[in-house]
Design an enzyme around this catalytic site. Structure first.
Site, short mmCIF file in Angstrom:
data_model
loop_
_atom_site.label_atom_id
_atom_site.label_comp_id
_atom_site.label_asym_id
_atom_site.label_seq_id
_atom_site.Cartn_x
_atom_site.Cartn_y
_atom_site.Cartn_z
N LYS A 25 57.30 52.63 105.82
CA LYS A 25 58.26 52.65 106.73
C LYS A 25 58.56 51.16 107.34
O LYS A 25 58.60 50.27 106.61
CB LYS A 25 57.84 53.59 107.86
CG LYS A 25 57.30 54.60 107.44
CD LYS A 25 57.28 55.92 108.52
CE LYS A 25 56.62 57.02 107.93
NZ LYS A 25 56.62 58.15 108.82
N ASN A 62 54.39 55.26 101.92
CA ASN A 62 55.79 54.77 102.74
C ASN A 62 55.57 53.99 103.70
O ASN A 62 54.87 54.35 104.86
CB ASN A 62 56.50 56.33 103.03
CG ASN A 62 57.73 55.72 104.04
OD1 ASN A 62 58.30 54.64 104.00
ND2 ASN A 62 58.06 56.86 104.61
N HIS A 93 64.58 61.01 103.93
CA HIS A 93 63.58 61.27 104.61
C HIS A 93 63.87 61.63 106.00
O HIS A 93 64.96 61.69 106.55
CB HIS A 93 62.61 59.78 104.91
CG HIS A 93 61.70 59.79 105.53
ND1 HIS A 93 61.25 60.08 106.87
CD2 HIS A 93 60.07 59.83 104.87
CE1 HIS A 93 60.04 60.06 107.07
NE2 HIS A 93 59.24 59.96 105.97
N GLY A 122 53.49 62.24 110.50
CA GLY A 122 53.11 61.52 111.75
C GLY A 122 52.42 62.12 112.86
O GLY A 122 52.52 61.38 113.95
N GLU A 143 63.02 60.78 108.91
CA GLU A 143 63.42 60.09 110.01
C GLU A 143 65.02 59.45 109.78
O GLU A 143 65.63 59.26 110.71
CB GLU A 143 62.42 58.76 110.00
CG GLU A 143 61.18 59.30 110.51
CD GLU A 143 59.85 58.63 109.82
OE1 GLU A 143 60.20 57.51 109.36
OE2 GLU A 143 58.70 59.07 110.30
N GLU A 152 58.11 67.76 102.92
CA GLU A 152 57.53 66.90 104.21
C GLU A 152 58.03 67.89 105.32
O GLU A 152 58.95 67.56 105.87
CB GLU A 152 58.01 65.64 104.21
CG GLU A 152 57.68 64.76 103.06
CD GLU A 152 57.70 63.42 103.62
OE1 GLU A 152 56.69 62.71 103.49
OE2 GLU A 152 58.64 62.79 103.92
N SER A 188 51.08 64.12 107.27
CA SER A 188 49.66 63.74 107.85
C SER A 188 48.66 63.87 106.76
O SER A 188 47.58 64.49 106.99
CB SER A 188 49.30 64.48 109.05
OG SER A 188 50.27 64.06 110.11
C1 PEP Z 1 56.03 60.44 105.86
O1 PEP Z 1 56.66 59.58 106.57
O2 PEP Z 1 56.58 60.48 104.72
C2 PEP Z 1 54.80 60.72 106.00
C3 PEP Z 1 54.49 61.89 105.40
O3 PEP Z 1 54.08 60.05 107.11
P1 PEP Z 1 52.67 60.58 107.62
O4 PEP Z 1 51.76 60.81 106.28
O5 PEP Z 1 52.25 59.42 108.53
O6 PEP Z 1 52.85 61.84 108.19
#
Ligand code: PEP
Length: 253
Positions: free
Chosen positions: A11, A9, A97, A175, A99, A169, A215
């Site tokens: 973003k 992703n 997501h 992040g 966000e 998630e 992460s």
């Molecule tokens: C995400 O935004 O879906 C995500 C998992 O980000 P990160 O791997 O940076 O934690």
């Protein structure tokens, strides 16, 4: 049986030229590596979808959008419909997501509409669910995740539900550099699979790919992906450089 998937992703990162260059470099890396044991997806900004799809072999790397509108068409300035996404060659769309939920007010009801429109346009949703830190600390994480799934997805037919990829998630892990332990992730993935089985039966549950996101990186992917109910990952930060993303992909054995 369910597929193993590693989806990046991006973003709101990479301009068009950087996105195309990345996709082409990834394609070469995948072709040179006979150890790739999963479907690979890159999720680009809307504006890159058509060009990235045209620049690579989409039988080898699938392309996904990061969102789509909750309306089919019309006077919704700035929105991008599921039909428009599908017309670019994208096969998947990330929905829900955290966000989008937290910064853009996407509710379960909105996500339900988006899911129906994605499926009607033959896009496969990668549907994100997950609890906040406070919700986990107050032991509400299972209820939160179950409610997210029930509210947005459980009016789908079994056939339509079978087209959904879920991504667990935990918001506190996205992040932040904090990763769920493989035990925490496996526990939640098993709970999600049971929730699906209770509604749609064991066969649908066993065939649903459930990805972990938060992460995930080349150093922890292998341990996470080796858990029985973790079928791959949705990757943010570690999907922005080909070497890192290939390191995560290599975690799928
Ligand atoms: C995400 O935004 O879906 C995500 C998992 O980000 P990160 O791997 O940076 O934690």
């Amino acid at each position: 049986m369910r597929k193993n998937i590693v989806a990046g992703n991006w973003k709101m990162n990479k301009n068009l030229q950087e996105g195309i260059a990345f996709a082409q470099e990834l394609q070469v890396a995948i072709a040179d590596n006979d150890k790739v044991k999963c479907e690979v997806i890159i999720s680009t900004p809307f504006i890159h979808l058509a060009s990235v799809s045209a620049a690579i072999d989409t039988k080898k790397i699938n392309v996904a959008a990061q969102n789509c509108a909750d309306k089919a068409s019309g006077a919704y300035t700035g929105e991008v419909s599921a039909a428009m996404v599908a017309s670019t060659g994208a096969k998947y769309v990330i929905l829900g997501h955290s966000e989008r939920r937290s910064y853009y007010g996407e509710t379960d009801a909105i996500l339900k509409e988006k899911t129906v429109l994605a499926l009607a346009n033959e896009l496969k949703p990668i549907f994100c669910i997950g609890e906040t830190k406070e919700e986990r600390e107050s032991n509400k994480h299972f209820d939160v995740v179950k409610t997210q799934i029930e509210n947005a997805l459980f009016e789908l037919s079994a056939a339509d539900f079978g087209k959904i990829v879920l991504a667990y998630e935990p918001v506190w892990a996205i992040g932040t550099g904090l990763t769920a332990t493989s035990a925490q992730a496996q526990e939640m993935h098993a709970f999600i699979r049971k929730t699906i089985a209770d509604k749609y039966g064991k066969e649908v549950a066993d065939n649903t790919s459930i990805l972990y996101g938060g992460s995930c990186n080349p150093g922890n992917a292998k341990e996470l992906f080796s858990c029985p109910d973790i079928d791959g990952g949705l990757i943010g930060g570690a999907s922005l450089k080909v070497a890192d993303f290939m390191g995560v992909i290599a975690g799928m054995e």
